[in-house]
Design a protein around this motif. Structure first.
Motif, PDB file in Angstrom:
ATOM      1  N   ASP A 148      73.684  56.550  41.985  1.00 33.25           N
ATOM      2  CA  ASP A 148      73.838  55.095  42.026  1.00 33.25           C
ATOM      3  C   ASP A 148      74.506  54.735  43.348  1.00 33.25           C
ATOM      4  OD1 ASP A 148      74.104  52.425  41.539  1.00 33.25           O
ATOM      5  OD2 ASP A 148      75.623  52.622  39.961  1.00 33.25           O
ATOM      6  N   ASP A 149      73.709  54.734  44.426  1.00 34.32           N
ATOM      7  CA  ASP A 149      74.231  54.488  45.771  1.00 34.32           C
ATOM      8  C   ASP A 149      73.245  53.594  46.519  1.00 34.32           C
ATOM      9  OD1 ASP A 149      75.234  54.602  48.395  1.00 34.32           O
ATOM     10  OD2 ASP A 149      76.053  56.612  48.071  1.00 34.32           O
ATOM     11  N   PHE A 150      73.677  52.403  46.856  1.00 34.58           N
ATOM     12  CA  PHE A 150      72.816  51.418  47.504  1.00 34.58           C
ATOM     13  C   PHE A 150      72.318  51.894  48.862  1.00 34.58           C
ATOM     14  CE2 PHE A 150      72.396  47.757  50.379  1.00 34.58           C
ATOM     15  CZ  PHE A 150      71.455  46.989  49.703  1.00 34.58           C
ATOM     16  N   TYR A 151      73.063  52.736  49.558  1.00 37.05           N
ATOM     17  CA  TYR A 151      72.773  53.078  50.955  1.00 37.05           C
ATOM     18  C   TYR A 151      71.836  54.271  51.106  1.00 37.05           C
ATOM     19  CZ  TYR A 151      76.851  50.089  51.362  1.00 37.05           C
ATOM     20  OH  TYR A 151      77.722  49.038  51.242  1.00 37.05           O
ATOM     21  N   LEU A 152      71.388  54.871  50.004  1.00 36.87           N
ATOM     22  CA  LEU A 152      70.523  56.042  50.074  1.00 36.87           C
ATOM     23  C   LEU A 152      69.067  55.654  49.826  1.00 36.87           C
ATOM     24  CD1 LEU A 152      72.724  58.645  48.151  1.00 36.87           C
ATOM     25  CD2 LEU A 152      72.788  57.976  50.574  1.00 36.87           C
ATOM     26  N   ASN A 153      68.156  56.597  50.127  1.00 39.68           N
ATOM     27  CA  ASN A 153      66.721  56.408  49.928  1.00 39.68           C
ATOM     28  C   ASN A 153      66.173  57.678  49.282  1.00 39.68           C
ATOM     29  OD1 ASN A 153      65.882  53.786  51.629  1.00 39.68           O
ATOM     30  ND2 ASN A 153      67.486  54.877  52.724  1.00 39.68           N
ATOM     31  N   LEU A 154      66.067  57.659  47.952  1.00 38.07           N
ATOM     32  CA  LEU A 154      65.812  58.877  47.187  1.00 38.07           C
ATOM     33  C   LEU A 154      64.430  58.926  46.547  1.00 38.07           C
ATOM     34  CD1 LEU A 154      69.274  59.132  45.376  1.00 38.07           C
ATOM     35  CD2 LEU A 154      68.575  60.139  47.568  1.00 38.07           C
TER      36      LEU A 154
END
Length: 466
Positions: A148-154
């Motif tokens: 749950d991290d807005f800054y990542l692209n998974l």
């Protein structure tokens, strides 16, 4: 002469007068017909009202000239019933025959006129039926340990129709063709978790960004690690994008690095402009411009030719400061090369459209919630946005009016990641509620027409008798 006696001379004279009168009438009618035939058969251009023989009834004309005359001579009184019967009979037989000379053709029947009129009117094109948009996801998959991290692209959907998703320290591949799932890699805690994934243009190799600042290149067919890019970043790599053989990476250290994966010294250029983590990277379709968004609320437009040797103050093409929160959502328009859409985070809520040629903001729409991802519809002028607090929905907009077409609910937490299938019809969304949902948002793929069978025998195009 005495009254009451028969006089032969008087009777003979009266008989000759009546005969002469009848002959003169017949002669006049014959002359009239000769003159009429001559005028009608003349092939010279007509500039007078000449009767049309095809529209005339000569028998009725003869009756009216002869019969009518004789009828007038009969002045003998008749009963009222016979007179009424005679008038009714005359009306029945003489209907539409009141004119002896016709100077134009009879009009065509009204039904034929309307048929010709409607046949000549160009038919309007049929209106396009409104596309059906399902309100629920087609499929829902579990995604445990999704960060749950807005800054990542998974999440990323490759050209071979395989979806890559990073779950904690592992990366899994879901084949959309048959629904099979396989694990591509798993790393230790000293390197993980995985912070970004991105398919290469050949749809075979997957770039994986790690929390320890390294970037790995994997072969998805053989499940083999090909290379590790260790130089460049000093902290986690949260964003990736490809431009042919150039892999561009963005890190928490605010750097953007272009890596040529074909050579040993892979770092070929560095873009410096952000002062916080780079959380969004997207190359344009032409590969000439790069858009980057960061946690510093800034949006940059870079050119391919720019590198770290130039002054940092003049390195970017445009520095756009209109957003009031982190800029992660970036998407280039597929039908207009210099049109870029960007979305702001929790303190901004806006989708903005930019002309990257001159840096002008064309439009800004307040969505009312955090904008996490943006995807253009490749088949219609539409754009899809995924949101966070408070509704956690997907919203489909009509461009450029930005009228809401549909709002899709299902996730119970903010929709942080979104990717599009290779054919452009299906969308995958992943949220911090640890679910992966597949949506049929952009229509149904058109069925390909079967290819014609080719004839392999010699002289296949030569016609045969049997």
């Amino acid at each position: 002469m005495t009254t009451g006696k028969f006089n032969p001379m008087e009777y003979l004279l009266g008989y000759k007068c009546r005969t002469l009168r009848l002959n003169l009438v017949n002669l006049g009618f014959s002359l009239f017909r000769i003159v009429l035939v001559y005028l009608l058969d003349n092939s010279s251009p007509l500039d007078r009202f000449i009767p049309n023989r095809a529209a005339m009834d000569f028998d009725f004309a003869h009756y009216m000239l002869m019969g009518g005359k004789v009828e007038k001579e009969n002045t003998s009184p008749c009963s009222p019933s016979k007179e009424a019967y005679r008038k009714q009979l005359a009306e029945i037989f003489n209907i539409n025959r009141t004119r002896i000379l016709a100077f134009k053709n009879k009009p065509p029947p009204s039904a034929d006129v309307f048929q010709e009129f409607f046949a000549s009117v160009p038919q309007s094109t049929p209106t396009k039926q409104r596309r059906y948009i399902p309100k629920s996801s087609e499929r829902t998959l579990d995604a445990p340990e999704l960060l749950d991290d807005f800054y990542l692209n998974l999440l990323d959907w490759g050209g071979s129709n395989i979806l890559a998703i990073a779950l904690g320290n592992a990366v899994y591949l879901w084949d959309a063709s048959d629904g099979s799932i396989s694990e591509l890699l798993a790393i230790g805690d000293e390197m993980g978790p995985v912070t970004s994934v991105r398919w290469s243009p050949d749809a075979r190799h997957l770039a994986v960004g790690l929390n320890n600042s390294h970037v790995q290149l994997w072969d998805s067919v053989t499940s083999r690690l090909l290379r590790t890019l260790r130089e460049g970043h000093r902290s986690r790599v949260g964003s990736l994008d490809w431009n042919n053989h150039i892999l561009t990476t963005g890190g928490m250290d605010s750097l953007i690095i272009n890596n040529d994966v074909r050579i040993r010294s892979h770092t070929v250029s560095t873009y410096r402009g952000h002062n916080q983590e780079v959380c969004g990277l997207k190359w344009s379709t032409s590969g000439q411009q790069l858009a980057s968004g960061g946690n510093d609320n800034l949006l940059y437009i870079w050119n391919l030719s720019m590198n770290s040797n130039r002054s940092s103050a003049n390195q970017w093409v445009h520095r756009l400061e209109d957003h009031r929160a982190a800029v992660k959502a970036l998407s280039w328009c597929p039908f207009q090369s210099d049109l870029l859409a960007s979305g702001g985070g929790l303190g901004d809520h806006c989708i903005k459209f930019w002309n990257t040629h001159n840096g002008v903001c064309l439009n800004s729409v307040n969505t009312g919630s955090q904008v996490c991802c943006l995807l253009w519809n490749k088949h219609e002028r539409e754009i899809l946005s995924s949101h966070g607090f408070a509704d956690n929905q997907l919203t489909l907009w009509k461009y450029p009016s930005m009228v809401k077409i549909a709002e899709l609910y299902g996730h119970t937490s903010r929709v942080l990641y979104m990717s599009q299938s290779p054919d452009g019809y299906t969308v995958a969304s992943a949220a911090s509620d640890e679910t992966l949902r597949i949506w049929n948002l952009f229509g149904i793929p058109e069925l390909e027409k079967p290819a014609c069978k080719t004839k392999t025998e010699p002289f296949a195009n030569v016609s045969r008798i049997r």
